[in-house]
Design a protein around this motif. Structure first.
Motif, mmCIF file in Angstrom:
data_model
loop_
_atom_site.group_PDB
_atom_site.id
_atom_site.type_symbol
_atom_site.label_atom_id
_atom_site.label_comp_id
_atom_site.label_asym_id
_atom_site.label_seq_id
_atom_site.Cartn_x
_atom_site.Cartn_y
_atom_site.Cartn_z
ATOM 1 N N ASP A 65 -2.697 -1.078 9.573
ATOM 2 C CA ASP A 65 -2.295 -0.021 8.412
ATOM 3 C C ASP A 65 -1.183 0.600 8.817
ATOM 4 O OD1 ASP A 65 -4.210 -0.884 6.928
ATOM 5 O OD2 ASP A 65 -5.776 0.745 7.066
ATOM 6 N N LYS A 68 1.958 -1.331 8.529
ATOM 7 C CA LYS A 68 2.399 -1.439 7.277
ATOM 8 C C LYS A 68 3.028 -0.088 6.668
ATOM 9 C CE LYS A 68 -0.427 -4.185 4.724
ATOM 10 N NZ LYS A 68 -1.398 -4.902 4.361
ATOM 11 N N GLU A 69 2.516 1.063 7.467
ATOM 12 C CA GLU A 69 3.215 2.211 7.044
ATOM 13 C C GLU A 69 4.384 2.482 7.559
ATOM 14 O OE1 GLU A 69 0.505 5.301 7.596
ATOM 15 O OE2 GLU A 69 -1.235 4.533 6.211
#
Length: 140
Positions: A65, A68-69
């Motif tokens: 995560d 992906k950020e």
């Protein structure tokens, strides 16, 4: 459990069944599964943490995560032609065509958007990327 390309020869039905079994093993808090694969969609479905290698070197290690950020594609639309050679902070890959550009950047911070819009006299749209697009960008 250490798996190296375990689903590469499986048909889609067998691959899904195999991935479900891997998820069941990984659900046990006392177990860790290391899964190496070029089937990026499988990794994106099951991984909590990823390591990305380029030319034998680890270039990313951390939570999926967070990756992906931090890696996004910026779509720039300027009032006048952009320089064909852009140099944005964290730039991984860029294509420029006249007044538009698509720039993939790492270590993205949303607070940078307004400063970049002023610097390049443009509007910027931030596009989140999937793991496959990130992989392609860091290997471009």
């Amino acid at each position: 459990l250490l798996l190296d390309e375990p689903a590469s020869g499986l048909d889609p039905i067998a691959r899904r069944q195999f991935m479900q079994a891997v998820l069941e093993v990984a659900a046990d808090p006392g177990r860790t599964v290391f899964y190496s694969s070029h089937i990026v969609s499988d990794i994106e479905r099951v991984a909590s943490h990823v390591w990305i290698l380029r030319e034998g070197q680890i270039i990313w290690r951390g939570e999926l995560d967070a990756l992906k950020e931090s890696v996004v594609r910026l779509q720039l639309r300027a009032q006048s032609d952009l320089s064909p050679v852009l140099a944005l902070p964290g730039q991984l890959f860029a294509t420029v065509s006249g007044r538009t550009a698509a720039v993939t950047v790492g270590d993205w911070q949303p607070a940078r958007k307004q400063a970049l819009e002023r610097e390049f006299d443009c509007a910027i749209e931030v596009e989140p990327l999937g793991l496959e697009d990130i992989f392609l960008a860091v290997h471009a």
